[in-house]
Design a protein around this motif. Sequence first.
Motif, PDB file in Angstrom:
ATOM      1  N   VAL A 171       0.845  -1.181   0.000  1.00  0.00           N
ATOM      2  CA  VAL A 171       0.000   0.000   0.000  1.00  0.00           C
ATOM      3  C   VAL A 171       0.888   1.242   0.000  1.00  0.00           C
ATOM      4  O   VAL A 171       1.784   1.364   0.830  1.00  0.00           O
ATOM      5  CB  VAL A 171      -0.926   0.027   1.226  1.00  0.00           C
ATOM      6  N   GLN A 172       0.619   2.133  -0.918  1.00  0.00           N
ATOM      7  CA  GLN A 172       1.329   3.412  -0.938  1.00  0.00           C
ATOM      8  C   GLN A 172       0.363   4.488  -0.442  1.00  0.00           C
ATOM      9  O   GLN A 172      -0.792   4.522  -0.853  1.00  0.00           O
ATOM     10  CB  GLN A 172       1.806   3.755  -2.356  1.00  0.00           C
ATOM     11  N   LEU A 173       0.869   5.327   0.444  1.00  0.00           N
ATOM     12  CA  LEU A 173       0.040   6.355   1.054  1.00  0.00           C
ATOM     13  C   LEU A 173       0.618   7.726   0.766  1.00  0.00           C
ATOM     14  O   LEU A 173       1.825   7.936   0.905  1.00  0.00           O
ATOM     15  CB  LEU A 173      -0.043   6.146   2.567  1.00  0.00           C
ATOM     16  N   GLN A 174      -0.242   8.641   0.398  1.00  0.00           N
ATOM     17  CA  GLN A 174       0.166  10.008   0.095  1.00  0.00           C
ATOM     18  C   GLN A 174      -0.673  10.953   0.934  1.00  0.00           C
ATOM     19  O   GLN A 174      -1.879  11.085   0.714  1.00  0.00           O
ATOM     20  CB  GLN A 174      -0.022  10.308  -1.388  1.00  0.00           C
ATOM     21  N   ALA A 175      -0.026  11.607   1.886  1.00  0.00           N
ATOM     22  CA  ALA A 175      -0.721  12.549   2.770  1.00  0.00           C
ATOM     23  C   ALA A 175      -0.551  13.966   2.250  1.00  0.00           C
ATOM     24  O   ALA A 175       0.482  14.316   1.673  1.00  0.00           O
ATOM     25  CB  ALA A 175      -0.186  12.436   4.183  1.00  0.00           C
ATOM     26  N   SER A 176      -1.563  14.778   2.485  1.00  0.00           N
ATOM     27  CA  SER A 176      -1.506  16.177   2.080  1.00  0.00           C
ATOM     28  C   SER A 176      -2.435  16.998   2.963  1.00  0.00           C
ATOM     29  O   SER A 176      -3.225  16.449   3.733  1.00  0.00           O
ATOM     30  CB  SER A 176      -1.895  16.319   0.607  1.00  0.00           C
ATOM     31  N   GLY A 177      -2.335  18.315   2.812  1.00  0.00           N
ATOM     32  CA  GLY A 177      -3.247  19.203   3.510  1.00  0.00           C
ATOM     33  C   GLY A 177      -2.655  19.978   4.660  1.00  0.00           C
ATOM     34  O   GLY A 177      -3.330  20.830   5.245  1.00  0.00           O
ATOM     35  N   GLY A 178      -1.421  19.692   5.015  1.00  0.00           N
ATOM     36  CA  GLY A 178      -0.801  20.437   6.094  1.00  0.00           C
ATOM     37  C   GLY A 178      -0.514  21.866   5.693  1.00  0.00           C
ATOM     38  O   GLY A 178      -0.649  22.253   4.533  1.00  0.00           O
ATOM     39  N   GLY A 179      -0.152  22.668   6.675  1.00  0.00           N
ATOM     40  CA  GLY A 179       0.161  24.055   6.403  1.00  0.00           C
ATOM     41  C   GLY A 179       0.238  24.854   7.671  1.00  0.00           C
ATOM     42  O   GLY A 179       0.282  24.300   8.774  1.00  0.00           O
ATOM     43  N   LEU A 180       0.260  26.163   7.507  1.00  0.00           N
ATOM     44  CA  LEU A 180       0.333  27.100   8.623  1.00  0.00           C
ATOM     45  C   LEU A 180      -1.061  27.673   8.872  1.00  0.00           C
ATOM     46  O   LEU A 180      -1.713  28.155   7.943  1.00  0.00           O
ATOM     47  CB  LEU A 180       1.316  28.212   8.302  1.00  0.00           C
ATOM     48  N   VAL A 181      -1.479  27.631  10.126  1.00  0.00           N
ATOM     49  CA  VAL A 181      -2.796  28.143  10.487  1.00  0.00           C
ATOM     50  C   VAL A 181      -2.703  28.819  11.846  1.00  0.00           C
ATOM     51  O   VAL A 181      -1.859  28.444  12.672  1.00  0.00           O
ATOM     52  CB  VAL A 181      -3.834  26.999  10.494  1.00  0.00           C
ATOM     53  N   GLN A 182      -3.528  29.791  12.068  1.00  0.00           N
ATOM     54  CA  GLN A 182      -3.555  30.461  13.362  1.00  0.00           C
ATOM     55  C   GLN A 182      -4.329  29.631  14.382  1.00  0.00           C
ATOM     56  O   GLN A 182      -5.211  28.836  14.019  1.00  0.00           O
ATOM     57  CB  GLN A 182      -4.193  31.839  13.234  1.00  0.00           C
ATOM     58  N   ALA A 183      -4.023  29.828  15.621  1.00  0.00           N
ATOM     59  CA  ALA A 183      -4.744  29.154  16.700  1.00  0.00           C
ATOM     60  C   ALA A 183      -6.242  29.429  16.567  1.00  0.00           C
ATOM     61  O   ALA A 183      -6.655  30.550  16.277  1.00  0.00           O
ATOM     62  CB  ALA A 183      -4.234  29.618  18.051  1.00  0.00           C
ATOM     63  N   GLY A 184      -7.019  28.365  16.750  1.00  0.00           N
ATOM     64  CA  GLY A 184      -8.461  28.466  16.585  1.00  0.00           C
ATOM     65  C   GLY A 184      -8.935  28.125  15.193  1.00  0.00           C
ATOM     66  O   GLY A 184     -10.147  27.982  14.962  1.00  0.00           O
ATOM     67  N   GLY A 185      -7.990  28.011  14.281  1.00  0.00           N
ATOM     68  CA  GLY A 185      -8.344  27.720  12.900  1.00  0.00           C
ATOM     69  C   GLY A 185      -8.541  26.237  12.633  1.00  0.00           C
ATOM     70  O   GLY A 185      -8.498  25.409  13.547  1.00  0.00           O
ATOM     71  N   SER A 186      -8.732  25.923  11.365  1.00  0.00           N
ATOM     72  CA  SER A 186      -9.019  24.553  10.944  1.00  0.00           C
ATOM     73  C   SER A 186      -8.158  24.152   9.755  1.00  0.00           C
ATOM     74  O   SER A 186      -7.740  24.995   8.966  1.00  0.00           O
ATOM     75  CB  SER A 186     -10.492  24.423  10.537  1.00  0.00           C
ATOM     76  N   LEU A 187      -7.923  22.861   9.662  1.00  0.00           N
ATOM     77  CA  LEU A 187      -7.271  22.261   8.496  1.00  0.00           C
ATOM     78  C   LEU A 187      -7.904  20.902   8.257  1.00  0.00           C
ATOM     79  O   LEU A 187      -8.370  20.257   9.194  1.00  0.00           O
ATOM     80  CB  LEU A 187      -5.771  22.072   8.727  1.00  0.00           C
ATOM     81  N   ARG A 188      -7.862  20.463   7.028  1.00  0.00           N
ATOM     82  CA  ARG A 188      -8.290  19.104   6.696  1.00  0.00           C
ATOM     83  C   ARG A 188      -7.138  18.383   6.019  1.00  0.00           C
ATOM     84  O   ARG A 188      -6.664  18.817   4.966  1.00  0.00           O
ATOM     85  CB  ARG A 188      -9.511  19.095   5.790  1.00  0.00           C
ATOM     86  N   LEU A 189      -6.706  17.304   6.620  1.00  0.00           N
ATOM     87  CA  LEU A 189      -5.673  16.459   6.038  1.00  0.00           C
ATOM     88  C   LEU A 189      -6.326  15.347   5.220  1.00  0.00           C
ATOM     89  O   LEU A 189      -7.391  14.849   5.586  1.00  0.00           O
ATOM     90  CB  LEU A 189      -4.800  15.848   7.125  1.00  0.00           C
TER      91      LEU A 189
END
Length: 119
Positions: A1-19
């Motif tokens: 199985v090959q896995l490719q993660a994405s979606g990281g980054g810089l965000v301010q406290a209280g913010g949201s991200l989706r990986l």
Amino acid sequence: VQLQASGGGLVQAGGSLRLSCTASGRTFSNYFMGWFRQAPGKEREVVAAISGSGSSVFYSDFVKGRFTIFRFNARNTVYLQMNSLTPEDTAVYYCAAGTGSFTRGYDYWGQGTLVTVSS
């Protein structure tokens, strides 16, 4: 199985991200999928995990109520929705696939995606 993660980054406290983590190579629904993280100077820890069908999930206490793990098997993808982020969530996040249990027995790992939360 090959896995490719994405979606990281810089965000301010209280913010949201989706990986996102997309898999290839094997039948995706056969695998538990987990999200782990490793902060500088700390050991890797499990964040959340989900069963192959998506019917069962696990969250570590420090993300309960803030993060949501879900998967779309038709897309071979697992997601980690992260809300109410704090600087303590800063880490490299890894996705993993396995056939063991929520917290162990992961055989395949993605390359990691960096999440940085500024105060």
